[in-house]
Structure formats: C-alpha cells, structure tokens
Design a protein around this motif. Structure first.
Motif, PDB file in Angstrom:
ATOM      1  N   ALA A  21     -39.546 -10.318   3.658  1.00 19.89           N
ATOM      2  CA  ALA A  21     -39.146 -11.197   2.552  1.00 19.89           C
ATOM      3  C   ALA A  21     -38.577 -12.508   3.068  1.00 19.89           C
ATOM      4  O   ALA A  21     -38.897 -13.589   2.542  1.00 19.89           O
ATOM      5  CB  ALA A  21     -38.115 -10.479   1.677  1.00 19.89           C
ATOM      6  N   ALA A  22     -37.748 -12.428   4.124  1.00 15.38           N
ATOM      7  CA  ALA A  22     -37.122 -13.637   4.655  1.00 15.38           C
ATOM      8  C   ALA A  22     -38.155 -14.572   5.271  1.00 15.38           C
ATOM      9  O   ALA A  22     -38.115 -15.798   5.068  1.00 15.38           O
ATOM     10  CB  ALA A  22     -36.062 -13.261   5.690  1.00 15.38           C
ATOM     11  N   LEU A  23     -39.095 -14.033   6.035  1.00  9.09           N
ATOM     12  CA  LEU A  23     -40.112 -14.878   6.662  1.00  9.09           C
ATOM     13  C   LEU A  23     -41.060 -15.472   5.634  1.00  9.09           C
ATOM     14  O   LEU A  23     -41.491 -16.628   5.757  1.00  9.09           O
ATOM     15  CB  LEU A  23     -40.895 -14.074   7.694  1.00  9.09           C
ATOM     16  CG  LEU A  23     -40.152 -13.716   8.979  1.00  9.09           C
ATOM     17  CD1 LEU A  23     -41.039 -12.869   9.884  1.00  9.09           C
ATOM     18  CD2 LEU A  23     -39.688 -14.963   9.718  1.00  9.09           C
ATOM     19  N   THR A  24     -41.395 -14.683   4.614  1.00  2.32           N
ATOM     20  CA  THR A  24     -42.250 -15.218   3.554  1.00  2.32           C
ATOM     21  C   THR A  24     -41.587 -16.413   2.881  1.00  2.32           C
ATOM     22  O   THR A  24     -42.226 -17.453   2.647  1.00  2.32           O
ATOM     23  CB  THR A  24     -42.556 -14.125   2.510  1.00  2.32           C
ATOM     24  OG1 THR A  24     -43.280 -13.056   3.136  1.00  2.32           O
ATOM     25  CG2 THR A  24     -43.386 -14.679   1.359  1.00  2.32           C
ATOM     26  N   GLY A  49     -42.177 -29.295   6.704  1.00  2.00           N
ATOM     27  CA  GLY A  49     -41.028 -29.559   7.563  1.00  2.00           C
ATOM     28  C   GLY A  49     -40.106 -28.369   7.562  1.00  2.00           C
ATOM     29  O   GLY A  49     -40.459 -27.292   7.069  1.00  2.00           O
ATOM     30  N   SER A  50     -38.919 -28.540   8.080  1.00  6.94           N
ATOM     31  CA  SER A  50     -37.964 -27.436   8.192  1.00  6.94           C
ATOM     32  C   SER A  50     -37.619 -26.859   6.826  1.00  6.94           C
ATOM     33  O   SER A  50     -37.480 -27.590   5.835  1.00  6.94           O
ATOM     34  CB  SER A  50     -36.679 -27.919   8.874  1.00  6.94           C
ATOM     35  OG  SER A  50     -35.741 -26.869   8.962  1.00  6.94           O
ATOM     36  N   ALA A  51     -37.449 -25.525   6.801  1.00  6.43           N
ATOM     37  CA  ALA A  51     -37.110 -24.829   5.551  1.00  6.43           C
ATOM     38  C   ALA A  51     -35.603 -24.921   5.322  1.00  6.43           C
ATOM     39  O   ALA A  51     -34.868 -23.932   5.413  1.00  6.43           O
ATOM     40  CB  ALA A  51     -37.568 -23.376   5.619  1.00  6.43           C
ATOM     41  N   VAL A  52     -35.141 -26.116   5.002  1.00  9.37           N
ATOM     42  CA  VAL A  52     -33.712 -26.380   4.956  1.00  9.37           C
ATOM     43  C   VAL A  52     -33.019 -25.645   3.804  1.00  9.37           C
ATOM     44  O   VAL A  52     -31.802 -25.446   3.839  1.00  9.37           O
ATOM     45  CB  VAL A  52     -33.438 -27.897   4.835  1.00  9.37           C
ATOM     46  CG1 VAL A  52     -33.859 -28.613   6.111  1.00  9.37           C
ATOM     47  CG2 VAL A  52     -34.151 -28.492   3.625  1.00  9.37           C
ATOM     48  N   ASP A  53     -33.750 -25.264   2.767  1.00  5.30           N
ATOM     49  CA  ASP A  53     -33.129 -24.621   1.607  1.00  5.30           C
ATOM     50  C   ASP A  53     -33.153 -23.095   1.685  1.00  5.30           C
ATOM     51  O   ASP A  53     -32.749 -22.418   0.742  1.00  5.30           O
ATOM     52  CB  ASP A  53     -33.843 -25.062   0.316  1.00  5.30           C
ATOM     53  CG  ASP A  53     -33.672 -26.555   0.052  1.00  5.30           C
ATOM     54  OD1 ASP A  53     -32.606 -27.087   0.431  1.00  5.30           O
ATOM     55  OD2 ASP A  53     -34.599 -27.170  -0.497  1.00  5.30           O
ATOM     56  N   VAL A  54     -33.614 -22.561   2.811  1.00  5.13           N
ATOM     57  CA  VAL A  54     -33.689 -21.109   3.001  1.00  5.13           C
ATOM     58  C   VAL A  54     -32.582 -20.689   3.963  1.00  5.13           C
ATOM     59  O   VAL A  54     -32.355 -21.358   4.981  1.00  5.13           O
ATOM     60  CB  VAL A  54     -35.066 -20.716   3.572  1.00  5.13           C
ATOM     61  CG1 VAL A  54     -35.117 -19.220   3.879  1.00  5.13           C
ATOM     62  CG2 VAL A  54     -36.169 -21.087   2.590  1.00  5.13           C
ATOM     63  N   PRO A  55     -31.852 -19.594   3.676  1.00 10.05           N
ATOM     64  CA  PRO A  55     -30.802 -19.142   4.605  1.00 10.05           C
ATOM     65  C   PRO A  55     -31.382 -18.869   5.993  1.00 10.05           C
ATOM     66  O   PRO A  55     -32.378 -18.156   6.133  1.00 10.05           O
ATOM     67  CB  PRO A  55     -30.287 -17.856   3.954  1.00 10.05           C
ATOM     68  CG  PRO A  55     -30.622 -17.984   2.514  1.00 10.05           C
ATOM     69  CD  PRO A  55     -31.922 -18.740   2.466  1.00 10.05           C
TER      70      PRO A  55
END
Length: 288
Positions: free
Chosen positions: A242-245, A256-262
C-alpha cells in the motif's frame, strides 16, 4: 541451538510473531518489541523471486533466505520461525530440509501436509496428502534434527477441503508422531478456533491473515482461546504494498518526489541499516 523460542512459549499468553520477508522488514520488526519473528513463505517468495507462493520456490531458494534472516534476527536476540512448505519433496527431501534449516539457524520449521505444488493457505485449490504420509514426514523431521530446541511445527490444510473434523484428526496424528507445535490452517469462524483450542494440550498456532479465511483476532483473544503463537504473516508486505503504491503513484503523477506521502526519515533509515557502524569503523581506521 538456542532455546529462545522455547522460553518465549513458556511465558503466559500468546506469542505474536510478525511476518518478515526481507532484511528491511526484519530490522523494523525486530526493533518493534516482538519476541519472535516469522519468515513468511508468501512474502519471501514474492520479495525474493517475484513469484506467487505456489510451490515455485526451491529448497535452495528458501534455505539461503533462512540463513540470512536467522543471522540478522540473532543480532537482536530473536528466534526465527521459518516456513518449510511441504519439506520440498519426499522423506529424503524432508530430512535434507530439516538439516538445512537447522544449520541455517532457524528456531522452528513449519511443515505442511499439502500436495506438491503447494499453495498459500488462504487461497483456493489446495489439496492434501494422505495423513499417514505426513505422519512419516513428521517422524523423519523429529529423527533428523540434532537439537531438541529446534522445534517442528506440523500444519494441516485439510480444513478447507475436508472439514474441521478431519483437520483435528490429522493434528492428533501429527502430535502423536512427535510434532512440537500444531497448526490448523484457515479455520473459518471463532467457534472453530474455540474448538481447536480445546482439542490439544500442545502449543497451537493461529494464522491471522488480513483478508483471509480466518477471523483476525488479537493475541489476548487468541491466548484466551488456547493458542500459543499468533502469526500475522501478511501485515508487513500488505502495508509495504500500500505504501509503495501510494508513493510511486504520487511520484508518477507529479513527475517528481512524492512529497505528500509519508516517508521514513532518511537519517533514521541510515541508522536502521547500520551506517553509523560503518562511519565509526571508518573513523577508527582512518589514516592520519
């Protein structure tokens, strides 16, 4: 062979063993306060080979992972319970598997009575060998191990196809054959868990798979029902999936970077993986 697992099982209540499937999941689980770890076959085959848990991994595939994981678990003073599938063949294969897993440092091996090729215990299409054949496998496993602290877990997958009565009958036979720990896979209700818990006086395993066939209970509830080991084999890899998805989908969306994901702290992750020891080694052995 250490008696860590035996000592943990002697404590009151049910022992929680989270499923670990690679060295990152192992290190995170080991730091989370558990007293034992479970090398999940499903997760290990998926992470190591990218394949389903359907009898496609060989003994050599798995025993090398057991050795790596048992060594890492020992760093934290934790015993590793390892999935040994069907023993990877006939009686001679079972003996070879027992020798390999014990030498690799596992504290216990789980053997199941499925026909080869086996399948994950909460998926359809499983079939089982005659109970008498599994009895022979258990006897060979017990006779082959060198240290009584290396525990033999006997698992039956008979419940789904043949019903609970047959599963309990098989467990009684496997217990008599010398199995240390008993494991009825995928009971389908709390009442069935109650009945299993009342049927045996050896340590019992409950397999808690989110989305699987068995009601997911906590360790306190399972301990009250008579179970001694509560496995949660899928929680880790389902959480990682779930986290990687979420992270990769966000990265693709943003390009770009997934800045809004923990995200785990990079500094903390460096510490988790042992970089502080590397840096200290380099400091001590630096020239000049």
């Amino acid at each position: 062979m250490s008696d860590l697992l035996k000592r943990a099982l002697a404590e009151p209540g049910a022992l929680v063993a989270p499923g670990i499937f690679d060295l990152i999941s192992l290190r995170i689980a080991a730091r989370s306060g558990f007293k034992a770890l479970y090398m999940t076959g499903y997760g290990t085959v998926a992470s190591h080979l990218g394949l389903p848990d359907a009898g496609l991994a060989s003994f050599r595939d798995m025993v090398t992972r057991v050795a790596t994981m048992a060594d890492a678990a020992a760093e934290y003073g934790l015993p590793l319970i390892a999935d040994g599938d069907t023993g990877y063949g006939g009686l001679l294969n079972v003996a070879h598997t027992i020798k390999g897993y014990e030498a690799a440092g596992a504290a216990a091996i789980q053997l199941e009575d499925q026909n080869f090729p086996k399948k994950c215990g909460h998926t359809p299409g499983r079939t089982v060998i005659p109970a008498e054949e599994m009895v022979d496998k258990i006897k060979v496993a017990v006779d082959t191990r060198r240290d009584g602290n290396f525990l033999i877990i006997a698992r039956t997958d008979a419940r789904t196809i043949h019903g609970l009565d047959e599963a309990i009958r098989r467990m009684a036979l496997y217990s008599e054959a010398g199995a240390d720990i008993l494991f009825v896979e995928s009971p389908e209700s709390r009442d069935e868990l109650v009945r299993i818990g009342r049927s045996f006086d050896k340590p019992l395993v409950a397999n808690m798979v989110e989305g699987g066939r068995t009601p997911v209970l906590n360790a306190a509830e399972l301990g009250d029902l008579g179970f001694k080991i509560a496995l949660y084999p899928a929680t880790g890899f389902l959480a990682v999936g779930a986290a990687l998805t979420a992270a990769y989908s966000e990265m693709a969306r943003r390009q770009g970077s997934a800045v809004d994901v923990p995200l785990h702290s990079f500094e903390d992750f460096n510490e988790l993986m042992g970089f502080k020891d590397v840096w200290e080694f380099e400091r001590r052995h630096a020239r000049g």
